[in-house]
Every structure is written in C-alpha cells, then in structure tokens.
Enzyme design. Structure first.
Site, short mmCIF file in Angstrom:
data_model
loop_
_atom_site.label_atom_id
_atom_site.label_comp_id
_atom_site.label_asym_id
_atom_site.label_seq_id
_atom_site.Cartn_x
_atom_site.Cartn_y
_atom_site.Cartn_z
N SER A 466 0.94 -1.21 0.10
CA SER A 466 -0.06 0.08 -0.18
C SER A 466 0.95 1.27 -0.09
CB SER A 466 -0.97 0.14 1.32
OG SER A 466 -2.03 0.92 1.09
N ASP A 477 10.16 5.86 -10.11
CA ASP A 477 9.71 6.50 -11.25
C ASP A 477 10.63 7.85 -11.59
OD1 ASP A 477 7.89 4.45 -11.77
OD2 ASP A 477 6.10 5.45 -10.97
N LYS A 491 -0.57 -4.28 -3.02
CA LYS A 491 -2.03 -3.67 -2.98
C LYS A 491 -2.26 -2.44 -3.45
CE LYS A 491 -4.60 -2.10 1.18
NZ LYS A 491 -4.61 -0.72 0.62
#
Length: 693
Positions: A466, A477, A491
C-alpha cells in the site's frame, strides 16, 4: 493487517487460566440485535459505495459461507464432511438473512465449531495416556487447506492421532522425557479446550464480518469497537494506560515488558514476570479478580482516561502461586509506542581502505495522528515528520547515503506516503487515484526542496504494501533512488474508514467501523502496483511464499491495469547507474560468506515449507536433524535470525519467560544481511557519483 487466521490456531497459541472443566459442551452463543443491525448497515455501504460494488446475492452468499468455514477450520481437522454438507444447505441464504437482520446461520456454525474443538481436544488428551510407536513409517501432512474433510469420526481420530504423535515427537527430539512431554501436551490441549468456553458473541460476529468483507474485496474490513480502538492506536502511536506489555503465561496475565518512561516503569513497583491477579478502578473501587479472564478484556480494564487511577493486585514474579500478593496504584498517562515509530542506525561500509557511512531509517508503518492534525496541533505525530527529523540528524552525522527500510511495512496513511516522498523528491506529483466514478485525482507534495538530496535506497519485501508501494514506486519513477529487495505485496487500492455509528446517528458506539475500498492508485508513470507490486531494481532473497502471501494469492483481487501518465520530471537518472550497481552487487555477494549462508538458510526454509509433510518415524527424523546439524557445523555459524538447527518443540507460552525473551533478543540482535547489502549498494552509488564529479 486483517486477522484472517483460524480461531483454532489463535487459541492454541494462547494460554488462558486453568479451571476444572468437566462439562460436556461450551455455552451456546447467540447474536446480539446490534450485531445484526451492524451487518445490515455494512451491507448497505458495501453494495452502494465500494470501488467495485458487489451485490449481496446468492453468489456472494456462497463465498461468504466458504470463507467463514475456512476461517474456523483452515486445515480441515475439526469439521466432518457431514458438518460441511449440513452447513452448505444454507450457503445461498446468508444474503437474505443479513437483509432481515438474522445472523443465526453463522452463529449455529460457530456453535458446532466449538463442540468439535472440545471433542478433538478431549480426544487428544486421552491419546497422551498411551505410548506411540515411532518405528512405524508414517507421515502427517502439514498442508491440508485443500484436503478432503474427514468422512467419519474414525478418520478424524486417525488424523488427530498423527497430529498428537507429531507434537510428541518434536518434544522427544528436543530431549524431553516422556513425563515432561505428557505434562506439556496435556496443558497445551487443556488450554485449548478451555479457550472454547471463553468465546463471546463479538468473536463470532467479527469472524463472520471478516468473511463477508473479504468476499467483497481483499482489503475491505469490519472493525468492532475494540478493533477500531486498536486501529486508532496503531495510527497515532499512542494510548492511555500504564505502559506495560502483557502476555498470558501459565494461567496468568504476566508483565512481559515495561515501556521506558511509562507509569509502570517509573513507579518502580512492577517488574518483568510479575502477574496481575486483580484490577480495580479508582482509588477505592473494588478489585475484580482477573485470573481466568481473557487478555483483551484485562487490557481494556487497565486502559482508561489520562490521570485516572487503576489498582492492580500483583503476584510477584519470584513467588509461587500461594505467595504473598501486593496491591499497587498507578496513574494512567499517555504512552508513546516508540518501538513502532521510525528509527535510525548508521552502518559503516568498508570499501577497500575507505569506509562509507550509510544511514538506515526503519519505518514500520505510515502512521499519522489524524485527530491531532485535524485539531491543528502543531506537534502532531506522523511518519514523515519523524523521518524528516531523523534525516536532519543523519545530515549532522555526515552520512554518505540513506536507506529507507520498508520491509513488512503494510502501509497506513496515504497523505504520509505523499509527504514522505516529498522529503526526497521535493514538489511534484506522487500518486494518482481513480475513484469508482472513473475520475482521476493526482496527489502532490508541496515541499519546495527535498530534505535529502544524497543517494537514497528503498529496501522492500513481500510485506511492503500500500503506502510503502506508493513511496517506493515514486522513488523509482523519479529515478531518485535504487529499490532493493523482493517484489512487494501488490496492494494498489485505497480505503476510507466509515464510522457506522455516525452514519446511524447513534449517541453511543455500538455498530463499529467499516474500512471500505473507494479507489485504486496508480504510479505517476500510469502503471499500478495492484497485483504486480513494485519490482526491485536489485533483487535480494526473500522468505515469503507468493502463492500464499501477497495480492496475487487472493481469488478476488483486482487485475493489473494502467492509465495515462501524469506530467512529471524525473529528478535523477538512476537507470544509468543500475547496470554497474548490479555488477558490483553480484560480485560482492558471490564472495560474501554471510550472504551466501543466508541464501542457503532461505533455500532450506523454503524446501521445508514446500515439502508439506513430516515423517513420524523417529529414525528418519533423527537422520534429518543430524544432517541439518552437520551442515550448520561444517561452517562458521551466523546469527541471521533463521534458526534452522534447534527446535525445542515448545510454544512461546510454554517456555520460561526468560527463555522466551532470550530467543526474542537473539532474533533482534541477528545480523541483518539484507540491510547490510542494501547499505553496501548505496555505498557503491556514492562512489559512482563521487567519481563523476
């Protein structure tokens, strides 16, 4: 994380008080009206406001039934096939029963479950009167979640004969005498038997609602009043109490640990090992005996309002059951759960003649005191605030890089994941959220400049979920740091907590809370961590089994998908460094004896798990044990926290408290091979960056 494990497994691990128990059946439990109302109200939210609403119909009813039965008997050792056949006649009736506020179906199943537990535990205790033949070549299957249910009482008896025989053999191989084995196992099974008599309707309802909510979505949860309070404590890292960690041991609620600075520790009146036999409220309230009371109930009695008084009847650790008691008074205070907060260490990484200092920040959860923040408290507690403070300290320590250790961090506050990312990336988008209506919102951080601009690494494992995945994905990224470890949980959904009592305009809490999935999050590059998780840049060995742990293990998990990327500007070009970092990593661990031993231990654990069966033949087990000891003796041993050599056959509450604490401390002090390697990778990055200047 949700409590998904069998109640049977739970009470095997807890030792309640001993009392004469000659009755034949446990009390029959029945649902309360408010529970049936809470179930119906939950259904209204789940069918209308979820991210992917699931109708409460016959199909969902059958899934709820299957999950509820599995939660009670996951290894299929309690119920008979005839029980299952009878239960399943009602498998499509649960939906209608919830709508008309009738919970008799799950409660009737649970009452049968209690009877089966009592029957099996009595049978197990009777088996201890005989002697087992360990020369017979037979085995016991540990993986029974998909095995056929026992067809008859006789088949169940044989299954339990092997189970008890296996428990006996473990203790025998650990050097215990027959007399000690009989006494140990008799107490173990008796404790389990007694536990069946202590269940309450709340336990049944919570288990049933778990089955309902997870049938809708893997991460939708129902919290009863106590579970909701524990969730609140875990997020704000504080509670009001006396500052003592309690454990049920040898029929008593025992002090396992005193929190530094808490009322219990500061008073000087309590010590580790002391037993609580009574609790009184206020300076002169009656003291209620609690021997035989469930631990969770005693905890609630000891907690209370700040500055209020609680009195404890204490049986000191160094006296026997008939020893003298003492009555003490403590004033409750706010207790900070520092062990669950962010913490730092500094690792020295040698590279030839040079030494690099790498800071490691361990973050167990993305906590945030929502209420204090909402009230405008300038000193509210949160994960990002604590990490920012630690980064400042590490700057003063002149470290060369920082590793954020998110292993087994199951997530928490989405806001904190965004703000933590900002500490390393600065101002910009961090995560995208798509709601049930298809609209996409972008979560951004507004920190003008990063708090840390040096090399950064993120250490993850299968338990990183999460919010941990949001942070790790953003760092990846943006090219801001190197992600190290094993693929994360997967998740990729967002939950919100609905207070059912507020929804029903109740003046007093009685319905609990619903944690409802309302959105899916996506990376800034448009992909999602849902199902696939975050793939590390450099892989390290892990202990988890992807088949049984992780998003992919759920049969109703949302699929992986992607949306348009958001407009963001990578801050660094980590991709350019990765080939060299991988090469240096491979060369180092190939010659690192500690790392290679850890790899061997992980492989051994996985082999044991995948084997799925254990031999009940004494000679075969002794040969297996001898081979394992010989392998460990053939090398200089490393304490990596994976104890493959010794097995005392005992459960935690069956050892002495000092022995149990010693084992726990040995694990805490084990060499963290994976963290050390993550730090070494950061040291390599620091070298590469320095060489470019």
């Amino acid at each position: 994380m949700r409590i998904q494990y069998a109640l049977f497994g739970m009470f095997l691990a807890i030792a309640p008080s001993a009392y004469a128990l000659e009755v034949g059946s446990p009390p029959v439990l029945a649902p309360l009206r408010q529970q049936a109302q809470a179930a119906r109200l939950s259904a209204q939210f789940l069918t209308r406001f979820g991210y992917k609403p699931v109708p409460l119909d016959d199909a969902l009813s059958a899934k709820i039934m299957t999950r509820f039965i599995k939660s009670l008997d996951p290894d299929r050792v309690l119920f008979l096939q005839a029980d299952i056949d009878k239960f399943m006649t009602n498998s499509t009736k649960i939906d209608d029963a919830i709508k008309r506020e009738d919970l008799r179906i799950p409660f009737s199943i649970f009452n049968v479950y209690e009877q089966r537990v009592v029957g099996r535990m009595k049978y197990a205790r009777n088996l201890l009167k005989q002697n087992f033949d360990f020369s017979v070549r037979e085995s016991y299957s540990l993986l029974r979640d998909e095995a056929p249910w026992p067809q008859s009482e006789g088949e169940s008896d044989d299954l339990w004969r092997k189970r008890v025989k296996g428990d006996w053999l473990r203790l025998k191989l650990a050097g215990k005498t027959d007399a000690v084995i009989r006494d140990t196992l008799d107490r173990r099974y008796q404790n389990s038997l007694e536990r069946a008599f202590k269940y309450k309707s709340d336990d049944v309802f919570q288990s049933f609602m778990d089955a309902y909510t997870t049938s809708v979505d893997p991460h939708t949860d129902y919290f009863g009043a106590r579970a909701a309070a524990e969730f609140d404590i875990s997020m704000k890292l504080s509670l009001v109490g006396i500052g003592a960690v309690l454990q049920e041991r040898d029929d008593y609620t025992t002090i396992r640990e005193l929190v530094p600075g808490g009322p219990a520790q500061l008073s000087g009146k309590l010590a580790v090992g002391d037993r609580i036999t009574g609790v009184g409220q206020g300076k002169d309230g009656p003291v209620k005996e609690v021997v035989g009371t469930r631990l969770d109930e005693i905890v609630q009695m000891i907690r209370g309002k700040k500055d209020s008084v609680v009195r404890l009847d204490i049986l000191p650790a160094d006296v026997g059951p008939d020893g003298s008691h003492r009555l003490i008074s403590l004033t409750r205070d706010k207790i900070s759960l520092e062990k669950q907060a962010a913490r730092k260490t500094i690792l020295s990484i040698k590279d030839g003649k040079a030494t690099r200092k790498i800071g490691a920040i361990t973050l167990p959860a993305f906590y945030e005191d929502f209420e204090a923040r909402r009230k405008g408290d300038p000193d509210y507690r949160s994960a990002s605030r604590d990490v920012a403070k630690l980064l400042g300290e590490l700057k003063q320590d002149d470290v060369d890089g920082v590793v954020i250790d998110l292993r087994d961090n199951g997530g928490g506050s989405l806001t904190e994941a965004i703000e933590l990312t900002g500490l390393f990336v600065g101002k910009g988008p961090v995560v995208q959220q798509r709601g049930a209506d298809g609209r996409v919102e972008v979560g951004r951080d507004d920190l003008p400049t990063p708090a840390w601009t040096g090399p950064v690494g993120v250490l993850i494992n299968r338990g990183s979920a999460s919010a941990s995945e949001i942070f790790a994905a953003a760092i990846q990224d943006y090219g801001r740091g190197v992600i190290v470890g094993e693929p994360s949980f997967g998740k990729g959904t967002v939950q919100t907590v609905v207070n059912l009592d507020k929804a029903a305009h109740n003046s007093k809490p009685k319905f609990g809370e619903l944690k409802l999935t309302i959105a899916q999050f996506f990376r800034v590059n448009g992909g999602t961590t849902q199902l696939r998780g975050v793939t590390p840049d450099i892989s390290l060995p892990g202990l988890s089994d992807p088949k049984s742990f992780g998003e992919a293990s759920y049969d109703n998990a949302l699929p992986w998908t992607q949306i348009k990327p958001v407009n963001y500007a990578p801050t660094d070009n980590m991709a350019a460094f990765l080939p060299k970092l991988r090469s240096l990593h491979d060369a180092r661990v190939r010659n690192d004896r500690d790392f290679q031993r850890f790899v061997e231990d992980v492989a051994e654990l996985k082999a044991q798990r995948e084997k799925g069966i254990i031999s009940l033949n004494l000679t075969e087990r002794r040969n297996e044990l001898a081979a394992r000891k010989a392998r460990l003796k053939a090398r200089a041993q490393i304490n990596d926290g994976l104890d493959l050599g010794g097995d005392d056959g005992l459960q935690a509450n069956e050892r002495s408290l000092s022995a149990d604490i010693a084992i726990e401390n040995a694990r805490k002090n084990a060499k963290d091979v994976l963290l050390n390697e993550a730090a070494a990778i950061l040291a390599d990055e620091a070298d590469l960056l320095e060489g470019m200047q």
